[in-house]
Write a protein that holds these residues in place. Structure first.
Motif, PDB file in Angstrom:
ATOM      1  N   GLY A   7       0.781  -1.231   0.000  1.00 10.40           N
ATOM      2  CA  GLY A   7       0.000   0.000   0.000  1.00 10.40           C
ATOM      3  C   GLY A   7       0.814   1.284   0.000  1.00 10.40           C
ATOM      4  O   GLY A   7       0.243   2.368  -0.112  1.00 10.40           O
ATOM      5  N   TYR A   8       2.158   1.185   0.107  1.00  8.41           N
ATOM      6  CA  TYR A   8       2.994   2.386   0.061  1.00  8.41           C
ATOM      7  C   TYR A   8       3.331   2.708  -1.394  1.00  8.41           C
ATOM      8  O   TYR A   8       4.468   2.660  -1.839  1.00  8.41           O
ATOM      9  CB  TYR A   8       4.268   2.182   0.886  1.00  8.41           C
ATOM     10  N   GLY A   9       2.308   3.035  -2.127  1.00 11.13           N
ATOM     11  CA  GLY A   9       2.392   3.300  -3.542  1.00 11.13           C
ATOM     12  C   GLY A   9       1.070   2.923  -4.172  1.00 11.13           C
ATOM     13  O   GLY A   9       0.250   2.233  -3.563  1.00 11.13           O
ATOM     14  N   VAL A  10       0.832   3.411  -5.384  1.00  7.78           N
ATOM     15  CA  VAL A  10      -0.421   3.100  -6.074  1.00  7.78           C
ATOM     16  C   VAL A  10      -0.105   2.454  -7.414  1.00  7.78           C
ATOM     17  O   VAL A  10       0.987   2.623  -7.972  1.00  7.78           O
ATOM     18  CB  VAL A  10      -1.279   4.365  -6.279  1.00  7.78           C
ATOM     19  N   ARG A  11      -1.051   1.700  -7.916  1.00  9.84           N
ATOM     20  CA  ARG A  11      -0.891   1.017  -9.195  1.00  9.84           C
ATOM     21  C   ARG A  11      -0.644   2.048 -10.288  1.00  9.84           C
ATOM     22  O   ARG A  11      -1.399   2.993 -10.467  1.00  9.84           O
ATOM     23  CB  ARG A  11      -2.161   0.219  -9.495  1.00  9.84           C
ATOM     24  N   ALA A  12       0.444   1.891 -11.023  1.00  8.79           N
ATOM     25  CA  ALA A  12       0.763   2.806 -12.115  1.00  8.79           C
ATOM     26  C   ALA A  12      -0.062   2.441 -13.342  1.00  8.79           C
ATOM     27  O   ALA A  12      -0.108   1.279 -13.742  1.00  8.79           O
ATOM     28  CB  ALA A  12       2.247   2.745 -12.442  1.00  8.79           C
ATOM     29  N   THR A  13      -0.695   3.436 -13.914  1.00  7.62           N
ATOM     30  CA  THR A  13      -1.527   3.205 -15.100  1.00  7.62           C
ATOM     31  C   THR A  13      -1.081   4.066 -16.278  1.00  7.62           C
ATOM     32  O   THR A  13      -1.785   4.181 -17.272  1.00  7.62           O
ATOM     33  CB  THR A  13      -2.995   3.514 -14.785  1.00  7.62           C
TER      34      THR A  13
ATOM     35  N   LEU B 171      -5.854   6.180 -20.532  1.00 10.02           N
ATOM     36  CA  LEU B 171      -4.990   5.400 -21.414  1.00 10.02           C
ATOM     37  C   LEU B 171      -5.340   3.918 -21.408  1.00 10.02           C
ATOM     38  O   LEU B 171      -5.888   3.394 -20.435  1.00 10.02           O
ATOM     39  CB  LEU B 171      -3.523   5.578 -20.994  1.00 10.02           C
ATOM     40  N   THR B 172      -4.985   3.245 -22.497  1.00 14.65           N
ATOM     41  CA  THR B 172      -5.131   1.796 -22.596  1.00 14.65           C
ATOM     42  C   THR B 172      -4.284   1.114 -21.528  1.00 14.65           C
ATOM     43  O   THR B 172      -3.134   1.491 -21.303  1.00 14.65           O
ATOM     44  CB  THR B 172      -4.687   1.308 -23.982  1.00 14.65           C
ATOM     45  N   ASN B 173      -4.867   0.109 -20.858  1.00 13.37           N
ATOM     46  CA  ASN B 173      -4.098  -0.660 -19.885  1.00 13.37           C
ATOM     47  C   ASN B 173      -4.298  -2.148 -20.146  1.00 13.37           C
ATOM     48  O   ASN B 173      -5.139  -2.553 -20.957  1.00 13.37           O
ATOM     49  CB  ASN B 173      -4.495  -0.286 -18.459  1.00 13.37           C
ATOM     50  N   TYR B 174      -3.520  -2.951 -19.445  1.00 18.21           N
ATOM     51  CA  TYR B 174      -3.516  -4.386 -19.682  1.00 18.21           C
ATOM     52  C   TYR B 174      -3.915  -5.126 -18.411  1.00 18.21           C
ATOM     53  O   TYR B 174      -3.075  -5.393 -17.553  1.00 18.21           O
ATOM     54  CB  TYR B 174      -2.125  -4.841 -20.144  1.00 18.21           C
TER      55      TYR B 174
ATOM     56  N   GLU C  91      -0.724   7.237 -25.279  1.00 18.86           N
ATOM     57  CA  GLU C  91      -1.638   6.179 -25.729  1.00 18.86           C
ATOM     58  C   GLU C  91      -0.924   5.237 -26.704  1.00 18.86           C
ATOM     59  O   GLU C  91      -1.072   4.013 -26.632  1.00 18.86           O
ATOM     60  CB  GLU C  91      -2.880   6.791 -26.369  1.00 18.86           C
ATOM     61  N   ILE C  92      -0.125   5.795 -27.599  1.00 21.15           N
ATOM     62  CA  ILE C  92       0.640   4.959 -28.525  1.00 21.15           C
ATOM     63  C   ILE C  92       1.633   4.096 -27.753  1.00 21.15           C
ATOM     64  O   ILE C  92       1.783   2.895 -28.015  1.00 21.15           O
ATOM     65  CB  ILE C  92       1.378   5.829 -29.559  1.00 21.15           C
ATOM     66  N   ILE C  93       2.304   4.709 -26.784  1.00 21.96           N
ATOM     67  CA  ILE C  93       3.274   3.969 -25.969  1.00 21.96           C
ATOM     68  C   ILE C  93       2.586   2.821 -25.239  1.00 21.96           C
ATOM     69  O   ILE C  93       3.095   1.693 -25.199  1.00 21.96           O
ATOM     70  CB  ILE C  93       3.965   4.924 -24.977  1.00 21.96           C
ATOM     71  N   MET C  94       1.434   3.095 -24.650  1.00 18.84           N
ATOM     72  CA  MET C  94       0.724   2.044 -23.917  1.00 18.84           C
ATOM     73  C   MET C  94       0.309   0.911 -24.849  1.00 18.84           C
ATOM     74  O   MET C  94       0.417  -0.273 -24.518  1.00 18.84           O
ATOM     75  CB  MET C  94      -0.495   2.627 -23.208  1.00 18.84           C
ATOM     76  N   ILE C  95      -0.160   1.242 -26.035  1.00 16.85           N
ATOM     77  CA  ILE C  95      -0.598   0.222 -26.982  1.00 16.85           C
ATOM     78  C   ILE C  95       0.579  -0.647 -27.432  1.00 16.85           C
ATOM     79  O   ILE C  95       0.462  -1.861 -27.562  1.00 16.85           O
ATOM     80  CB  ILE C  95      -1.294   0.874 -28.198  1.00 16.85           C
ATOM     81  N   GLU C  96       1.746  -0.034 -27.624  1.00 11.88           N
ATOM     82  CA  GLU C  96       2.904  -0.781 -28.113  1.00 11.88           C
ATOM     83  C   GLU C  96       3.678  -1.469 -27.004  1.00 11.88           C
ATOM     84  O   GLU C  96       4.530  -2.319 -27.274  1.00 11.88           O
ATOM     85  CB  GLU C  96       3.804   0.136 -28.928  1.00 11.88           C
ATOM     86  N   ALA C  97       3.423  -1.093 -25.761  1.00  9.31           N
ATOM     87  CA  ALA C  97       3.880  -1.819 -24.575  1.00  9.31           C
ATOM     88  C   ALA C  97       5.386  -2.115 -24.527  1.00  9.31           C
ATOM     89  O   ALA C  97       5.785  -3.254 -24.314  1.00  9.31           O
ATOM     90  CB  ALA C  97       3.091  -3.121 -24.427  1.00  9.31           C
ATOM     91  N   PRO C  98       6.246  -1.088 -24.640  1.00  7.10           N
ATOM     92  CA  PRO C  98       7.673  -1.343 -24.412  1.00  7.10           C
ATOM     93  C   PRO C  98       7.983  -1.572 -22.936  1.00  7.10           C
ATOM     94  O   PRO C  98       9.059  -2.066 -22.586  1.00  7.10           O
ATOM     95  CB  PRO C  98       8.347  -0.075 -24.924  1.00  7.10           C
ATOM     96  N   LYS C  99       7.030  -1.213 -22.081  1.00  6.78           N
ATOM     97  CA  LYS C  99       7.179  -1.387 -20.639  1.00  6.78           C
ATOM     98  C   LYS C  99       5.843  -1.800 -20.034  1.00  6.78           C
ATOM     99  O   LYS C  99       4.777  -1.512 -20.593  1.00  6.78           O
ATOM    100  CB  LYS C  99       7.651  -0.092 -19.963  1.00  6.78           C
ATOM    101  N   VAL C 100       5.937  -2.424 -18.868  1.00 13.09           N
ATOM    102  CA  VAL C 100       4.764  -2.653 -18.029  1.00 13.09           C
ATOM    103  C   VAL C 100       4.955  -1.791 -16.795  1.00 13.09           C
ATOM    104  O   VAL C 100       5.928  -1.952 -16.051  1.00 13.09           O
ATOM    105  CB  VAL C 100       4.632  -4.134 -17.621  1.00 13.09           C
TER     106      VAL C 100
END
Length: 525
Positions: free
Chosen positions: A317-323, A337-340, A476-485
């Motif tokens: 809980g010492y942090g929040v889910r990054a979206t 943004l698009t998420n997975y 949005e493009i970055i999220m769709i192409e997913a170079p990172k999670v």
């Protein structure tokens, strides 16, 4: 003692660069409960990771920023409200769309005795732009076309086109003595291991891998430090750092894992100070290596990783889910943004479509500077195994890890990025622009012409609403192409002895300043 929640203040928009703020946003109980305090003494800060280098123009990591934050200073900084205000500059004004005028303080001297003036600013801008210096931050100043000295205390910084993040980026440009710059160029001094700044502490010695020791700079233009010396002691093992705090061998410790928060809270002589951060942790893919050059594979792994398990289980809980690629406290953030979502079946389906019905073998590269990353790597290893991806974990020493990931040796790797100027330009351009491969920040070696164009356009767009639209489109493009999670928007967690007075956990950039600090007379360090 107890958890100090006074620092849990959300930060709104505005901008700043790697740790250049002097605003106290939370104070420990030592401020109010200490019965006696005195000047003098040695404040000892047990840190997990040593600085990589002492040259403020040639680093791009949080550990080095922390170690240098009390010795080098910038022209402007952020105040309590994250508004950009003068620092070594006395005032600033955008006199036309291409010209920023700065009037400088005339009471500032460097640790080497030389004076601070407009020629100093000119020398520092020229140096950070110099390709031979190879500054990982040089891109932040590429738009500067001219630096004109008007008077000894007045300078005009001109850009070749409108440049929205200029003032925010200047919060990160540490001023080095121009005499020291010249001596460095002549081989008479080495700024990699020596310091010539204007801050409240000057360097006594750096014993690499062990400690960095400073003394109060008596000619400091601001409030001269109350303590005599400030020592950053490198203690990689967290258990040892906490024992030092408990046994009064250290006044401050950093990088407390959430699982150890209760241990510090239970200490009768210390407390935890917590603040929201500008840092986003992520799991990265080297998109130039097979099979991670295939977006389907990256999307499959994004669905195979349950980031909520990391946020709730490891971070407790010492942090929040990054979206998003940047923190919600950074200008340019979007929650649209698009998420997975975690979906094992979909992950398997995508892997089959990519030609890997039985999965594949890979390596997760991590480092010894952040033990939680090793825990996260183990969680990811288990989750990937559920979709047939068999991953080995390899942990490296911090400096070697930075070199390896900058050189593209990794397949899957784990890092984080602090957008500490709170502006999306610094959160996105060094991480996703094709000009930023390697040490600058783009260790996924991600390249997309449309993303490049959007980030470039956002730099010169002075209308904030239009900039927000451009950044959202790029992300949005970055999220769709997913170079990172993206996994966690991290909080800062620091343990502080109750013998320390007037200590402040700074705003989310994570900068800590110690010139106002005193140590209680009862201290036994």
């Amino acid at each position: 003692m107890k958890l100090s929640s006074k620092a849990l203040v959300p930060v709104l928009v505005i901008a700043m660069m790697i740790g250049c703020s002097d605003d106290p946003s939370s104070s420990t109980e030592g401020d109010t409960n200490a019965t006696a305090s005195s000047t003098g003494g040695d404040l000892r800060f047990a840190i997990a990771t040593d600085a990589v280098i002492l040259d403020p123009h040639r680093f791009n990591d949080v550990a080095t920023s922390l170690v240098l934050s009390n010795t080098y200073e910038s022209l402007v900084m952020h105040d309590d409200d994250m508004e950009i205000v003068p620092r070594l500059a006395e005032s600033f004004e955008q006199i036309d769309e291409l010209t920023l005028e700065m009037v400088l303080r005339n009471d500032v001297t460097f640790h080497d005795g030389s004076s601070f003036d407009a020629y100093t600013v000119e020398a520092n801008i020229e140096r950070i732009q110099d390709p031979d210096i190879a500054s990982p931050r040089a891109f932040m100043y590429d738009a500067i076309s001219e630096v004109n000295v008007i008077e000894d205390d007045t300078i005009h910084i001109k850009t070749n086109e409108p440049y929205a993040p200029l003032l925010a980026n200047l919060t990160s440009l540490s001023m080095i003595s121009s005499d020291a710059i010249e001596k460095h160029e002549n081989g008479e001094l080495d700024l990699s291991v020596e310091i010539a700044g204007t801050g409240p502490f000057s360097l006594l010695n750096w014993e690499q891998g062990n400690e960095v020791r400073y003394e109060a700079y008596e000619e400091y233009w601001g409030s001269v430090a109350n303590i005599d010396t400030l020592t950053f002691q490198v203690v990689p093992e967290e258990g040892t750092r906490l024992a030092m705090l408990e046994n009064e061998e250290a006044h401050v410790v950093d990088n407390i894992e959430p699982t150890n928060m209760s241990r510090v809270e239970a200490m009768p002589n210390a407390e935890v100070s917590v603040s929201n951060g500008l840092r986003t942790e992520y799991i990265g893919f080297n998109v130039q290596k097979e099979p991670f050059n295939d977006p389907l594979v990256r999307k499959a792994l994004a669905h195979a990783i349950d980031a909520n398990t990391i946020t709730e289980g490891i971070y407790e809980g010492y942090g929040v889910r990054a979206t998003a690629p940047i923190s919600e406290h950074v200008f340019g953030y979007s929650n649209q943004l698009t998420n997975y979502p975690y979906d094992v079946d979909l992950a398997k389906q995508l892997l089959e479509e990519a030609g890997f019905p039985d999965g594949f073998e890979t390596t997760i590269l991590t480092n010894d500077a952040h033990p939680m990353r090793i825990q996260i790597a183990e969680v990811i290893q288990s989750q990937l195994e559920d979709v047939g991806v068999r991953a080995q974990i390899h942990s490296m020493e911090w400096g070697a890890y930075l070199d390896a990931t900058a050189n593209g040796e990794q397949e899957i790797y784990m890092l984080g990025w602090t957008t500490s100027n709170a502006d999306a330009d610094f959160g996105l351009f060094p991480m996703y622009h094709s000009d930023s491969f390697g040490y600058t920040g783009n260790r996924s070696f991600y390249s997309n012409d449309e993303v490049d164009a959007l980030l470039e356009e956002a730099k010169v767009e002075m209308d904030e609403e239009k900039r927000l639209e451009l950044y959202e489109e790029a992300m949005e493009i970055i999220m769709i192409e997913a170079p990172k999670v993206f996994t966690v928007q991290e909080q800062l967690r620091i343990g502080v002895s109750d013998k320390v007075n007037h200590f402040s956990l700074q705003h989310p950039s994570g900068r800590l300043l110690f010139n106002e600090v005193t140590i209680s007379s009862e201290a036994t360090y």
